[in-house]
Scaffold this active site. Structure first.
Site, PDB file in Angstrom:
ATOM      1  N   THR A 149       3.731   0.431   7.249  1.00  0.00           N
ATOM      2  CA  THR A 149       4.549   1.576   6.863  1.00  0.00           C
ATOM      3  C   THR A 149       3.873   2.420   5.788  1.00  0.00           C
ATOM      4  O   THR A 149       4.141   3.611   5.681  1.00  0.00           O
ATOM      5  CB  THR A 149       5.918   1.099   6.351  1.00  0.00           C
ATOM      6  OG1 THR A 149       5.725   0.127   5.311  1.00  0.00           O
ATOM      7  CG2 THR A 149       6.710   0.459   7.477  1.00  0.00           C
ATOM      8  N   CYS A 150       2.980   1.784   4.982  1.00  0.00           N
ATOM      9  CA  CYS A 150       2.306   2.572   3.958  1.00  0.00           C
ATOM     10  C   CYS A 150       1.368   3.598   4.579  1.00  0.00           C
ATOM     11  O   CYS A 150       1.076   4.634   3.979  1.00  0.00           O
ATOM     12  CB  CYS A 150       1.518   1.655   3.028  1.00  0.00           C
ATOM     13  SG  CYS A 150       0.335   0.590   3.865  1.00  0.00           S
ATOM     14  N   MET A 151       0.894   3.318   5.805  1.00  0.00           N
ATOM     15  CA  MET A 151      -0.009   4.238   6.489  1.00  0.00           C
ATOM     16  C   MET A 151       0.675   4.961   7.645  1.00  0.00           C
ATOM     17  O   MET A 151       0.024   5.718   8.365  1.00  0.00           O
ATOM     18  CB  MET A 151      -1.218   3.472   7.028  1.00  0.00           C
ATOM     19  CG  MET A 151      -2.043   2.760   5.962  1.00  0.00           C
ATOM     20  SD  MET A 151      -2.729   3.909   4.769  1.00  0.00           S
ATOM     21  CE  MET A 151      -3.871   4.802   5.803  1.00  0.00           C
ATOM     22  N   GLY A 207       4.177   1.001   1.596  1.00  0.00           N
ATOM     23  CA  GLY A 207       5.299   0.676   2.462  1.00  0.00           C
ATOM     24  C   GLY A 207       6.313  -0.220   1.785  1.00  0.00           C
ATOM     25  O   GLY A 207       7.526  -0.023   1.914  1.00  0.00           O
ATOM     26  N   GLY A 211       0.829  -1.201   0.000  1.00  0.00           N
ATOM     27  CA  GLY A 211       0.000   0.000   0.000  1.00  0.00           C
ATOM     28  C   GLY A 211       0.858   1.244   0.000  1.00  0.00           C
ATOM     29  O   GLY A 211       0.375   2.338   0.254  1.00  0.00           O
TER      30      GLY A 211
END
Length: 966
Positions: free
Chosen positions: A933-935, A601, A599
């Protein structure tokens, strides 16, 4: 010019060339100081210098370029028409004269040796004459003496404006504090000031001299290929920067600070001159009519007595411009009369006539813009060829650091004057209509002043001599600047380079604080990203969901042990589509896709691992200096297969990282960072490539200079001993050495041996050495193998070595890398940052984690809030971590160990801590924290104690289990 019936072969152009040769021959004799040190003699010499400068200015403006400076004919023809909007810088300080040309075949009929004599205008002969003009017209090299008496001091105080009068401040930004004006209105000097406030009349005459020199020098630099030569000679041999500062620019700056309006009103001045019936010492006549009209013309004969004529040049009577004739006439008629010292001093040096009615040549001139522009050009030429030790050390050439910026007189220094001049031409008047001459003046100051401003800013970043804030113009609120920058985009989605915002960012970006420029960069990238992805979505809808050119809906498989080549094979051919969404699917060593859905990350993880692998020593594409800072390996272009495409791919991926806001911990060498904005590297950048070579070159220069001094001393003592021996008669005859002491001969031999080091103008070829030929060499100049390095040319040798190492050798590899980088990040977007600032854009803030800023901008979810007991334990545990452990936690959550460049407020998406499990679940504390990590999301179980919190966090961040950890 001679009448038509007496015309020389070649016509008027040849006559002008002969006149220039005459001026170079007799000018130095005219400017010899007289034995009489009286005021009258000083005034007379100044009048002759003004006349000489003006005539020389006119002659250089008329001089045919061919055959004297023919190389520019090709350059001018090639560049003509390339940019119809380009400003003609030759119009700056121009007399409006049309340059003459020689008819076909006339060059062969010119007098013998004339071409060489004319070319001497930028050589030794011209340098001698210009140096004399500078010393006469810009007499001060140091702080002038204080007023010699209480009467003089009182007169200086009386020159201040009344307390009730509104001060006239020219081109000021940022606004001056009221304390300056209060001190001025009460007749006080500035703190630590070396002089009383200048008078308006003295300033006017100093301006006349400064402009006469500046206009001449600028026209000399317009001769093809001569700008660097003229400016460097002027700065080094004539102390031009120091003289211009103390003789005119500093007094003009003080006048601004004290609110002294010294430029005359044009209409009033013209009326006054007409009623007086004279013309004084104004500048040369101008077709635009901006100068005071003169009621008479005159002539002045340059004598050639004393054997000064060369190459058949004959005495010639010429008609001077009206102002010059006025100056010459005044000299002949009355010897000058009484004078006014610039600072109220009684010294005869620098005393000038009260009859001056000079006015600027163009309406846009504030009185000091052209001298400042020419001074900046000379300053840049000097500082780019001097070492750091000369700039910061005891000599502090070309200007003392205290004169650049003085903490006791923060607005009185050169830096503040340059800042205000740049702000005036780029912002205050940036979008107003100007005459062609005014446009040229502003363009020259923007270029030369902006170049020097950038050099000084980078020097200050390397070793501070003033606060960084001294470079910033505070006359504009940051929000307004950003708003205007955002609205100055063209229909094509790129920035409108003609707007004043982008003129500031192009010429003098350091007028704007780094934080504001970084925010603007992020705004531009975000806007471009949104526009591209909106177009991508539209194409996907139009194709019924079948279009997948941007890779936004499928995953790119990447083997972890083949990051570079898998990434190259699958992403390099995307071109513009690389601006779209890219999703990564990692394949482990067993060929199995790793857990985790990208996403954002995984892509960040891929970018970091890819750049680390591509720049490692394993592939040989990059090299490192002694500080482990990276730069493209010059040898890679001949050693590594497909190196240009691989380097371009790495540049493209670095651009992609910055485009997506992904911070990469890649320390890049300072000289390589400088190339991102297209800047030329010089000797002072060499320590960021090879500090040992830089130190060796400095030691070489010191050794050769000391050896040359010792040899000169030995030769002097030998000559003295020989003279004594010949006068001693029989004693000398009895000496087998002919009266030469053995010690002198031995010392001279040692000095000569020290001078002969066997060095020539060649340098080792590093690329050939990488291919197995360590003895290969490259000539630093044509015939360099046969040119020994001596004390006279060691400076040239140093700069040629640095130029080869920093610019020539790494050019192919660096150009390949940057070509890929610019595909995603235009050069205009990064050219507004210094090397240190660009490194911060790439890698984030290089400082310890600011827990206060982090806590102020974190969000909570799942039941957590700022006063929750578990959150208290989290912040206590985090505060107990070492800086390295804090960085690991940040990397665990955001995939980067460095804090966001402008603080956590600008982290997208916001850092969030979410409860994992339930407070009443007894097994929840046994779980490890996880992250998305994507968020930028930390999933934190509800641990009961701070120690438990600390242990679990440390285990998670040190396990490096990736997406398989739970």
């Amino acid at each position: 010019l001679p009448p038509p019936e007496a015309a020389l072969p070649g016509g008027d152009g040849a006559a002008v060339a002969v006149l220039l040769a005459n001026l170079l021959a007799v000018g130095p004799q005219l400017l010899q100081p007289a034995a009489d040190k009286s005021v009258t003699a000083a005034t007379s010499l100044r009048a002759v210098a003004l006349s000489t400068a003006r005539v020389l200015h006119a002659v250089v403006s008329l001089l045919p370029l061919s055959p004297f400076f023919p190389e520019a004919l090709v350059g001018a023809g090639a560049g003509a028409g390339d940019d119809e909007d380009e400003v003609d810088e030759a119009a700056c300080g121009s007399l409006g004269l049309t340059r003459l040309t020689l008819p076909p075949g006339a060059a062969a009929q010119l007098p013998a040796g004339l071409v060489e004599q004319v070319q001497g205008v930028t050589g030794a002969a011209g340098r001698q004459l210009i140096n004399q003009l500078v010393s006469v017209l810009l007499p001060y090299k140091a702080p002038p003496a204080a007023p010699s008496s209480p009467v003089a001091a009182a007169s200086a105080a009386a020159m201040l404006p009344a307390a009730s009068g509104a001060p006239v401040l020219l081109g000021t930004s940022p606004p001056f504090s009221t304390s300056w004006m209060l001190s001025a209105q009460h007749g006080q000097q500035l703190p630590h000031s070396s002089s009383a406030p200048p008078s308006a009349s003295a300033l006017l005459e100093a301006a006349e001299a400064a402009h006469a020199v500046s206009e001449l020098v600028w026209q000399l630099t317009q001769l093809p290929g001569q700008q660097q030569r003229v400016m460097l000679g002027l700065a080094v041999s004539a102390d031009f920067v120091e003289r211009m500062w103390w003789s005119f620019l500093r007094p003009a700056r003080l006048a601004e600070l004290y609110g002294i309006a010294w430029l005359p009103d044009l209409a009033a001045a013209a009326a006054g001159i007409t009623s007086a019936g004279g013309c004084g010492g104004g500048g040369g006549g101008s077709p635009s009519g901006t100068f005071a009209p003169c009621s008479r013309t005159g002539s002045y004969t340059f004598p050639t007595s004393g054997g000064g004529s060369t190459g058949g040049a004959t005495p010639m009577e010429i008609e001077l411009p009206p102002a010059a004739a006025g100056a010459a006439g005044a000299t002949a008629a009355d010897g000058g009369g009484e004078g006014t010292a610039l600072y109220g001093s009684g010294s005869a040096v620098g005393v000038i006539s009260n009859a001056c009615v000079w006015r600027p040549r163009v309406a846009e001139e504030l009185g000091w813009l052209l001298p400042l522009a020419v001074c900046c050009s000379a300053f840049s030429a000097h500082i780019s060829t001097a070492t750091l030790e000369e700039f910061y050390g005891g000599a502090q050439r070309p200007l003392a650091l205290q004169q650049l910026y003085d903490s006791g007189e923060t607005e009185a220094g050169f830096l503040s004057m340059l800042r205000d001049g740049l702000w005036h031409v780029l912002w205050s008047e940036g979008e107003n209509y100007h005459s062609p001459a005014g446009e040229a003046l502003y363009a020259v100051l923007a270029r030369t002043g902006g170049q020097l401003y950038g050099i000084l800013y980078e020097r200050n970043c390397r070793r501070q001599f003033c606060p960084t804030e001294a470079f910033h113009a505070s006359a504009l609120a940051p929000e307004r600047f950003l708003t205007e920058a955002a609205t100055s985009r063209s229909n094509a989605g790129r920035e409108d380079g003609s707007s004043r915002v982008w003129q500031v960012l192009h010429h003098a970006p350091y007028l704007v604080p780094f934080a504001d420029r970084a925010r603007l960069f992020q705004m531009m990238v975000a806007k471009d990203r949104e526009e591209h992805r909106a177009q991508e979505d539209v194409r996907a809808l139009e194709s019924g969901g079948l279009w997948d050119g941007g890779l936004g809906h499928r995953f790119v498989p990447i083997r972890r042990d083949q990051l570079l080549f898998d990434g190259f094979d699958r992403l390099n051919a995307l071109g513009e589509r690389l601006r779209g969404r890219v999703r990564i699917s990692f394949i482990d060593a067993h060929g199995v896709p790793e857990a985790g859905v990208d996403g954002g990350g995984l892509f960040k993880d891929f970018m970091e691992e890819l750049m680390r692998a591509g720049m490692s020593a394993q592939y040989g594409l990059f090299a490192a200096n002694t500080a482990h800072q990276l730069y493209p390996n010059p040898a890679a272009m001949r050693v590594v297969e497909d190196a240009p495409r691989l380097l371009a791919f790495l540049g493209r991926m670095l651009g992609k990282a910055m485009y997506e806001g992904v911070l990469l911990e890649l320390p890049l060498a300072g000289f390589f960072l400088k190339k991102f904005r297209g800047a030329h590297c010089d000797l002072n950048d060499l320590p960021t490539l090879d500090p040992d070579l830089y130190r060796s070159l400095l030691l070489l220069r010191e050794h050769l200079q000391q050896a040359a001094a010792a040899a000169a001393a030995a030769a002097g003592s030998t000559a003295a001993a020989a003279g004594m021996g010949s006068s001693a008669g029989s004693s000398a005859a009895a000496s087998p050495a002919g009266g030469t002491p053995e010690g002198s001969r031995h010392g001279g031999g040692e000095a000569a041996a020290a001078l002969d080091l066997g060095l020539t103008f060649v340098v080792a070829d590093d690329v050939a050495a990488a291919l197995g030929d360590p003895g290969a060499e490259v000539e630093l100049k044509p015939g360099g193998r046969n040119i020994p390095v001596t004390a006279d040319n060691v400076r040239e040798y140093m700069h040629r070595v640095a130029h080869y190492k920093l610019n020539i050798s790494p050019r192919p590899a660096a150009s390949a890398f940057l070509s890929g980088f610019y595909e995603l990040i235009p050069r205009a977007w990064v050219s507004m940052f210094s090397g240190e600032e660009l490194q911060a854009l790439i890698s984030g803030a290089d400082s310890s984690l600011d827990l206060g800023d982090m806590r102020a901008h974190v969000e909570y979810a799942g039941g957590y809030h700022d006063d929750h007991p578990v959150i208290h334990c989290f912040w206590e545990a985090l505060a107990s971590f070492s800086p390295e452990q804090q960085g690991k936690l940040l990397k665990f959550v955001t995939s980067c160990s460095r804090a966001p460049l402008l603080g956590f407020r600008y982290l997208e998406p916001r850092l969030c801590i979410q409860m994992s499990g339930a407070m009443l679940d007894p097994s929840a504390p046994n779980r490890l924290p996880t992250a998305s990590t994507c968020m930028n999301l930390l999933k934190l179980p509800p641990y009961r104690t701070s120690q438990q919190m600390r242990d679990k966090l440390l285990y998670a961040i040190n396990a490096a289990a990736g997406f398989d950890l739970s």
